[in-house]
Design an enzyme around this catalytic site. Structure first.
Site, PDB file in Angstrom:
ATOM      1  CE  LYS A 169      -0.014   2.932   4.309  1.00 11.93           C
ATOM      2  NZ  LYS A 169      -0.215   3.329   5.941  1.00 11.93           N
ATOM      3  CG  ASN A 203      -1.798   1.769   1.771  1.00 17.58           C
ATOM      4  OD1 ASN A 203      -1.874   1.946   0.418  1.00 17.58           O
ATOM      5  ND2 ASN A 203      -2.762   1.150   1.972  1.00 17.58           N
ATOM      6  CD  GLU A 215      -2.517   5.265   6.737  1.00 18.55           C
ATOM      7  OE1 GLU A 215      -2.431   5.819   5.238  1.00 18.55           O
ATOM      8  OE2 GLU A 215      -1.734   4.658   7.376  1.00 18.55           O
ATOM      9  CG  HIS A 255      -5.039   1.747   5.201  1.00 18.75           C
ATOM     10  ND1 HIS A 255      -4.818   2.741   6.075  1.00 18.75           N
ATOM     11  CD2 HIS A 255      -4.427   1.139   5.236  1.00 18.75           C
ATOM     12  CE1 HIS A 255      -3.455   1.669   6.692  1.00 18.75           C
ATOM     13  NE2 HIS A 255      -3.199   0.996   5.717  1.00 18.75           N
ATOM     14  CD  GLU A 308      -3.073  -2.412   7.390  1.00 13.79           C
ATOM     15  OE1 GLU A 308      -2.089  -3.066   6.881  1.00 13.79           O
ATOM     16  OE2 GLU A 308      -3.466  -1.818   7.246  1.00 13.79           O
ATOM     17  CB  SER A 356       6.147  -1.994  12.258  1.00 17.54           C
ATOM     18  OG  SER A 356       4.992  -0.719  12.141  1.00 17.54           O
ATOM     19  N   GLY A 408       2.725   1.806  11.044  1.00 24.09           N
ATOM     20  CA  GLY A 408       3.656   3.858   9.915  1.00 24.09           C
ATOM     21  C   GLY A 408       4.982   3.900  11.243  1.00 24.09           C
TER      22      GLY A 408
HETATM   23  P1  13P Z   1       3.484   0.037   7.476  1.00 21.02           P
HETATM   24  O1  13P Z   1       4.095  -1.280   6.965  1.00 21.02           O
HETATM   25  O2  13P Z   1       4.505   1.485   7.553  1.00 21.02           O
HETATM   26  O3  13P Z   1       3.730   0.387   9.424  1.00 21.02           O
HETATM   27  O4  13P Z   1       2.134  -0.102   6.730  1.00 21.02           O
HETATM   28  C1  13P Z   1       1.015  -1.159   7.042  1.00 21.02           C
HETATM   29  C2  13P Z   1      -0.511  -0.122   6.636  1.00 21.02           C
HETATM   30  O5  13P Z   1      -1.040   0.275   6.950  1.00 21.02           O
HETATM   31  C3  13P Z   1      -0.109  -0.481   4.751  1.00 21.02           C
HETATM   32  O6  13P Z   1      -1.763  -0.413   4.257  1.00 21.02           O
END
Ligand code: 13P
Length: 249
Positions: free
Chosen positions: A11, A9, A96, A94, A166, A212, A172
């Site tokens: 983003k 992803n 976010e 997601h 997740e 992560s 992140g």
């Molecule tokens: P990270 O791997 O940067 O922690 O992000 C995970 C994520 O949100 C994938 O959709």
């Protein structure tokens, strides 16, 4: 039998040129692991990515969609628009989108229903926040997220669903769920699906872990029996790291 999947992803990262360069490196270095590999660039770069990966085994997927077919929704993109450029799979839910764009369980249920009605495959994301885990509510939160968005679906719809657990506290942050924490939650998710839809549907749905995942921890997480792959953020933006994670599957 459920598929192994590694998805990146991206983003809101990578402009046109950077997207093309990363895709070229990934296609050139893609190992044949038998797992499905997917990348989700930004909307503006989707048509180019679909063209660039025409003869590659990497699937281009979208990060989001609106539930309406078309209409007065400035700035939004519909499932049929995604399909018109050759996209078959869309990420929905997601954390976010939930945290920064107000996407509730109710909105997500509408998006899932709309995507499936169009024949799109849905990668549905969910996961608890840190407070939920600290107060021992993580199982209840995950169960609620699944039930509210997915458990009104017909059994047949599940062949088009991929799940991505997740935990928000691991996204992140560099703090990964331990392989045991991931396995414990994935087994709970599969049991929750079994209780409503039966064991065969639960056994056949791929459940990815996200948060992560890095080259250094991917193998151990992927070795757990109910973890069928990963949804990778930051590490999917670096070709060698993403390739190493694909190899870990
Ligand atoms: P990270 O791997 O940067 O922690 O992000 C995970 C994520 O949100 C994938 O959709």
């Amino acid at each position: 039998m459920r598929n192994k999947i590694v998805a990146g992803n991206w983003k809101m990262n990578k402009n046109l040129e950077e997207t093309a360069a990363l895709l070229a490196t990934l296609s050139a270095k893609l190992p044949d692991t038998g797992a499905e590999v997917m990348v989700a660039p930004t909307f503006v770069n989707l048509p180019g990515a679909v063209r660039d990966l025409e003869s590659s085994k990497i699937e281009v997927i979208a990060q989001n969609m609106h539930f309406a077919e078309n209409g007065a929704y400035t700035g939004e993109i519909s499932g049929s628009m995604l399909q018109s450029i050759g996209i078959d799979t869309v990420i929905i839910g997601h954390s976010e989108r939930r945290a920064y764009f107000g996407e509730t369980d109710e909105i997500l249920a509408k998006k899932v229903t709309a995507a499936l009605a169009r024949g799109l495959r849905v990668m549905f994301c969910f996961g608890e926040e840190l407070e939920d885990r600290k107060s021992d509510n993580h199982f209840a939160v995950v169960e609620r997220q699944l039930k509210n968005a997915l458990f009104s679906l017909d059994a047949g719809a599940w062949s088009k669903i991929i799940l991505a657990y997740e935990p928000v506290w691991a996204i992140g942050t560099g703090e990964t769920a331990s392989p045991e924490q991931a396995q414990e939650m994935h087994a709970f998710i599969r049991k929750t699906i079994t209780d409503t839809y039966g064991g065969s549907i639960a056994d056949n749905v791929s459940i990815l872990y996200g948060g992560s995942v890095k080259p250094g921890n991917a193998s151990e997480i992927f070795s757990k029996p109910d973890v069928d792959g990963g949804l990778i953020g930051g590490a999917s933006l670096v070709a060698d790291d993403f390739i190493a994670i694909i190899n870990a599957i």
